[in-house]
Design an enzyme around this catalytic site. Structure first.
Site, PDB file in Angstrom:
ATOM      1  N   LYS A   7       6.749  13.028   4.654  1.00 52.80           N
ATOM      2  CA  LYS A   7       5.705  12.580   5.878  1.00 52.80           C
ATOM      3  C   LYS A   7       5.408  11.033   5.469  1.00 52.80           C
ATOM      4  O   LYS A   7       4.823  10.759   4.381  1.00 52.80           O
ATOM      5  CB  LYS A   7       4.272  13.227   5.678  1.00 52.80           C
ATOM      6  CG  LYS A   7       3.408  12.719   6.695  1.00 52.80           C
ATOM      7  CD  LYS A   7       2.166  12.881   6.335  1.00 52.80           C
ATOM      8  CE  LYS A   7       1.120  12.141   7.218  1.00 52.80           C
ATOM      9  NZ  LYS A   7       1.316  10.772   7.325  1.00 52.80           N
TER      10      LYS A   7
ATOM     11  N   CYS B 283      -1.883  -1.274  -4.961  1.00 52.05           N
ATOM     12  CA  CYS B 283      -2.792  -0.391  -5.873  1.00 52.05           C
ATOM     13  C   CYS B 283      -2.893  -1.067  -7.115  1.00 52.05           C
ATOM     14  O   CYS B 283      -3.781  -0.520  -7.921  1.00 52.05           O
ATOM     15  CB  CYS B 283      -2.066   0.896  -5.811  1.00 52.05           C
ATOM     16  SG  CYS B 283      -0.291   1.118  -6.249  1.00 52.05           S
TER      17      CYS B 283
ATOM     18  N   GLU C  81     -11.796  -0.633  -5.248  1.00 54.50           N
ATOM     19  CA  GLU C  81     -10.671  -1.399  -4.712  1.00 54.50           C
ATOM     20  C   GLU C  81     -10.556  -1.471  -3.100  1.00 54.50           C
ATOM     21  O   GLU C  81     -11.031  -1.023  -2.351  1.00 54.50           O
ATOM     22  CB  GLU C  81      -9.424  -0.020  -4.577  1.00 54.50           C
ATOM     23  CG  GLU C  81      -8.066  -0.578  -4.461  1.00 54.50           C
ATOM     24  CD  GLU C  81      -7.050   0.534  -4.548  1.00 54.50           C
ATOM     25  OE1 GLU C  81      -5.968   0.189  -5.193  1.00 54.50           O
ATOM     26  OE2 GLU C  81      -7.036   1.608  -3.902  1.00 54.50           O
TER      27      GLU C  81
ATOM     28  N   GLU D 174      -0.422   9.098  -7.276  1.00 56.32           N
ATOM     29  CA  GLU D 174      -0.329   7.681  -7.517  1.00 56.32           C
ATOM     30  C   GLU D 174      -1.654   7.367  -6.926  1.00 56.32           C
ATOM     31  O   GLU D 174      -1.396   7.265  -5.549  1.00 56.32           O
ATOM     32  CB  GLU D 174       0.937   7.256  -7.332  1.00 56.32           C
ATOM     33  CG  GLU D 174       1.021   5.812  -8.284  1.00 56.32           C
ATOM     34  CD  GLU D 174       0.417   4.671  -7.464  1.00 56.32           C
ATOM     35  OE1 GLU D 174      -0.572   4.471  -7.663  1.00 56.32           O
ATOM     36  OE2 GLU D 174       1.380   3.903  -6.753  1.00 56.32           O
TER      37      GLU D 174
END
Length: 479
Positions: free
Chosen positions: A177, A286, A383, A252
């Site tokens: 996906k 990231c 973040e 992750e």
């Protein structure tokens, strides 16, 4: 306008069962350039069933044949390199040079795992030393099974390569996906699977959003292995779904990575690495090193160098070779970053970097540098996923390391010091999966990638990335 209304399932294109369509944007022109189906659980079920049927045959082919297939996939990507880089740049908004680097990284990843697939044949049945007299034990490696792979939008074709290449090398079949935000470049993988005659069911691509495809895929009982890259919130939901059936999971997730600059460093080098650490891909990484820790004696000088480097950035059309800063991927992502900037203003934080001229259209956010940010600030701890840098000073190495490790995340870090040896001495004290010393962020396929603490579970890339899709069997018999 292109309409992605078909999934690639069992070696052919199938009309989606989902009737709702999602807009696919060009973040520079702020236009809709395609539509993609939102998908449905029925589509997921069909893809998983196809993958299960194909699993025995794909495993039985052996590593050599699977390696040849991965090389063929890399060759096909290389033939389409220019077109795919341009498409990725348009759909994601990253400068063309960055999109071209993405293609190089993806191709290298498939080639690396082609070699790993062949090496896997040689490792089958290797003897394992034991203390059991009169017995011999051998180790065999089997594919984990059907793998459900879910990737984000910030590195199209790269994040998918990090999952698809080792999964296919290991002998897994996959249901993939891609992000509904950047489906256009990922669609090419299905076209290539058809072009190179990949056996039906080995690779299945299901377009859609999280509710209609992502969640059903994570919860599907026919999935043996789940690998997800994205936010911590969604990653926790994937992990919860994996508990049903006790399935293997790799995550992750996020980061809030530090970059340490010591008093004896080359300030031009440091400024360059700091700039790249929070402005590459418009900060949508990231691993972005968005927490700057600089020795108090060189802080003012470093910030002066950094201001000069920021002023040289060129924000503009991602397809213009002169552009070095593209827009954020979507209006929603720009709103998210601007919300953090508004909160910074409420906290009394004032950006110090010089203002950067921005185009009159596009989802741009100018780089912001905030000095002396409190460690309690959300800007310091969360973040942001945009070109925003928070800075603090330190007095000595112990304080620098303590500040670097005071985080819920542990994905990456950088150290810039007067010598590589000093940088490495600091790097080994930092709790992070990857630490770069006096160099740009690099992620060659032979090195593992992944984080500690809240940054995830498991590793991608390297031999560890292959092991994530393998199970081990020991066979013991009389000698």
């Amino acid at each position: 306008m292109q309409a992605l209304t078909h999934h690639f399932i069992d070696g052919r294109w199938r009309e989606s069962h989902g009737h709702r369509r999602l807009p696919v944007g060009d973040p520079y022109h702020e236009t809709v350039i395609a539509e993609v189906t939102a998908g449905s659980p029925q589509d997921v079920d069909a893809a998983v069933s196809a993958a299960r049927r194909a699993l025995p045959g794909w495993h039985a082919l052996g590593g050599a044949a699977r390696g040849d297939t991965l090389d063929a996939l890399a060759d096909a990507l290389a033939r389409r390199r220019a077109a795919l880089a341009a498409l990725s740049s348009r759909n994601n908004g990253k400068p063309l040079a960055e999109a071209e680097q993405d293609l190089s990284d993806a191709i290298a990843c498939y080639r690396f795992y082609a070699g790993e697939a062949r090496a896997l044949d040689e490792r089958q049945g290797e003897t394992v030393a034991t203390d059991a007299a009169g017995l011999v034990s051998r180790r065999y490696r089997d594919p984990a099974g059907v793998a459900g792979l879910i990737t984000p939008w910030n590195f199209p074709l790269v994040s998918s390569a990090w999952k698809l290449a080792p999964a296919l090398a290991a002998g897994c079949t996959v249901v993939f996906k891609p992000s509904e935000v950047t489906p256009l470049p990922e669609q090419a993988l299905a076209e290539i699977a058809e072009e190179i005659a990949l056996p039906p069911g080995v690779f299945n691509l299901v377009h859609g959003d999280g509710g209609n495809v992502g969640a059903p895929l994570a919860a599907h009982p026919g999935i043996d292995k789940l690998s997800f890259t994205g936010s911590n919130r969604v990653g926790e939901a994937v992990m919860a779904a994996a508990t049903r059936g006790t399935r293997n999971v790799s995550l992750e997730l996020g980061g809030k990575s530090p970059i340490l600059v010591t008093e004896d460093t080359d300030l031009d080098l440091a400024a360059s690495l700091v700039l790249g650490g929070f402005c590459y891909n418009a900060g949508q990484m990231c691993s972005a090193t968005s927490r700057l820790l600089v020795h108090e004696t060189v802080a003012d000088a470093l910030h002066a160098h950094l201001d000069a480097a920021v002023a040289e950035l060129v924000a503009g059309d991602p397809h213009d070779p002169a552009t070095t800063l593209g827009p954020l991927v979507s209006a929603g992502q720009r709103r998210r970053v601007n919300a953090y900037l508004a909160e910074a203003e409420e906290e009394g934080l004032v950006p110090t970097a010089p203002p950067l001229a921005l185009p009159t259209h596009g989802h741009f956010v100018a780089p912001r540098v905030f000095r002396d940010v409190p460690t309690s600030s959300r800007l310091w701890r969360e973040e942001v996923f945009g070109p925003v840098l928070c800075a603090r000073t330190f007095r000595d190495d112990d304080e620098a390391v303590a500040l670097a490790n005071d985080s819920a995340f542990g994905l990456a870090a950088s150290v810039v010091a007067g010598t590589a040896e000093r940088a490495e001495a600091l790097a080994v004290r930092i709790v992070a999966g990857n630490v770069w010393c006096n160099t740009d962020q690099i992620a060659p396929p032979g090195l593992g990638w992944g984080g500690m603490k809240g940054s995830g579970i498991g590793r991608e890339l390297g031999r560890e990335g292959l092991e994530a899709y393998l199970e081990t069997r020991y066979v013991t018999r009389p000698a």
